[in-house]
Design a protein around this motif. Sequence first.
Motif, PDB file in Angstrom:
ATOM      1  N   LEU A  69       0.838  -1.202   0.000  1.00 56.79           N
ATOM      2  CA  LEU A  69       0.000   0.000   0.000  1.00 56.79           C
ATOM      3  C   LEU A  69       0.873   1.253   0.000  1.00 56.79           C
ATOM      4  CD1 LEU A  69      -2.697   1.528   0.298  1.00 56.79           C
ATOM      5  CD2 LEU A  69      -2.638   1.013   2.750  1.00 56.79           C
ATOM      6  N   GLU A  73       1.057   4.010  -2.955  1.00 59.85           N
ATOM      7  CA  GLU A  73       0.777   5.427  -2.675  1.00 59.85           C
ATOM      8  C   GLU A  73       1.915   6.308  -3.198  1.00 59.85           C
ATOM      9  OE1 GLU A  73      -1.963   6.594  -1.683  1.00 59.85           O
ATOM     10  OE2 GLU A  73      -2.913   5.361  -0.133  1.00 59.85           O
ATOM     11  N   LEU A 103      -4.578  -0.355  -5.363  1.00 58.43           N
ATOM     12  CA  LEU A 103      -4.416   0.772  -4.443  1.00 58.43           C
ATOM     13  C   LEU A 103      -5.769   1.165  -3.839  1.00 58.43           C
ATOM     14  CD1 LEU A 103      -2.937   3.090  -3.057  1.00 58.43           C
ATOM     15  CD2 LEU A 103      -3.039   4.377  -5.200  1.00 58.43           C
ATOM     16  N   ALA A 104      -6.767   1.313  -4.701  1.00 58.96           N
ATOM     17  CA  ALA A 104      -8.105   1.695  -4.215  1.00 58.96           C
ATOM     18  C   ALA A 104      -8.642   0.644  -3.255  1.00 58.96           C
ATOM     19  CB  ALA A 104      -9.051   1.876  -5.396  1.00 58.96           C
ATOM     20  N   TRP A 105      -8.375  -0.608  -3.553  1.00 60.78           N
ATOM     21  CA  TRP A 105      -8.869  -1.718  -2.715  1.00 60.78           C
ATOM     22  C   TRP A 105      -8.139  -1.769  -1.376  1.00 60.78           C
ATOM     23  CZ3 TRP A 105      -6.271  -6.504  -1.619  1.00 60.78           C
ATOM     24  CH2 TRP A 105      -7.099  -7.511  -1.104  1.00 60.78           C
ATOM     25  N   ARG A 107      -6.685   0.555   0.238  1.00 56.86           N
ATOM     26  CA  ARG A 107      -7.004   1.688   1.108  1.00 56.86           C
ATOM     27  C   ARG A 107      -8.191   1.399   2.011  1.00 56.86           C
ATOM     28  NH1 ARG A 107      -6.536   6.427  -3.430  1.00 56.86           N
ATOM     29  NH2 ARG A 107      -4.385   7.061  -3.059  1.00 56.86           N
ATOM     30  N   GLN A 108      -9.051   0.475   1.622  1.00 62.11           N
ATOM     31  CA  GLN A 108     -10.240   0.212   2.441  1.00 62.11           C
ATOM     32  C   GLN A 108     -10.201  -1.157   3.123  1.00 62.11           C
ATOM     33  OE1 GLN A 108     -13.097  -2.014   1.090  1.00 62.11           O
ATOM     34  NE2 GLN A 108     -11.288  -2.753   0.000  1.00 62.11           N
TER      35      GLN A 108
END
Length: 228
Positions: A69, A73, A103-105, A107-108
């Motif tokens: 991650l 970033e 990345l989007a995944w 982050r959560q």
Amino acid sequence: MRTIFVGDLHGCAAEFEDILAATAYDQTADHLLLTGDAFARGPDPLKTWRLIQETNAKIVLGNHDAGLLLHLEESAAGRDPKLKKADQRYTFAELEPAHGEILAWLRQVPLYIETEGFLLVHAGINPEKGLGGTHREEFITIRTWPPAKGYTGRRWHDAYQPVHPLIVFGHDAPGGLVVKERDDKPYLLGLDSGCVYGNQLSAYILEEARLVQVPSRQQKDEWLQRDA
Ligand SMILES: [Mn+2]
């Protein structure tokens, strides 16, 4: 509806497929939950990512996932990610076609998943302070208690007095498969049985109280010595 936990994949996509077959995973009827460290180190991180998408698996954040991650970033911000190790460079390059979506995944992705029936974490919890007192670094890296560097010594779960119905964790390949029971029911399951190091990939089906293992397709130390 079944709940199926699968241990640390580390890019072992073929064994992931093997264990989905061995557990007869049915996407329309089952919940799939992963202990974290999905991609790093092993042979096929991109295929592993595609399988996570296809199966709609849920995951908790592992230390290698947290590292990835950070790298994603940095890259997204236009900086060169600090890929210090050969296995980090390999994983990052292999995942390149999916960097944006991963990345989007990531982050959560949560540090833990808790339901009435279980608590899922990557490494463990602080055995004295409990879930509420566990820090991010402990969730993703804790191994020994008291905390110590290295792979030997008393584990955090040796100091843990059962509070949660069941804690499922990964991260501790050197510790191997851990099954601790109370009244003939497991209250603690360590599912990192070192698939990427040539051992097994482990799964546990909650409603059937059944452990399922498939053999690794990797050679012992094949992926361990990449930094050398
Ligand atoms: Mn880990």
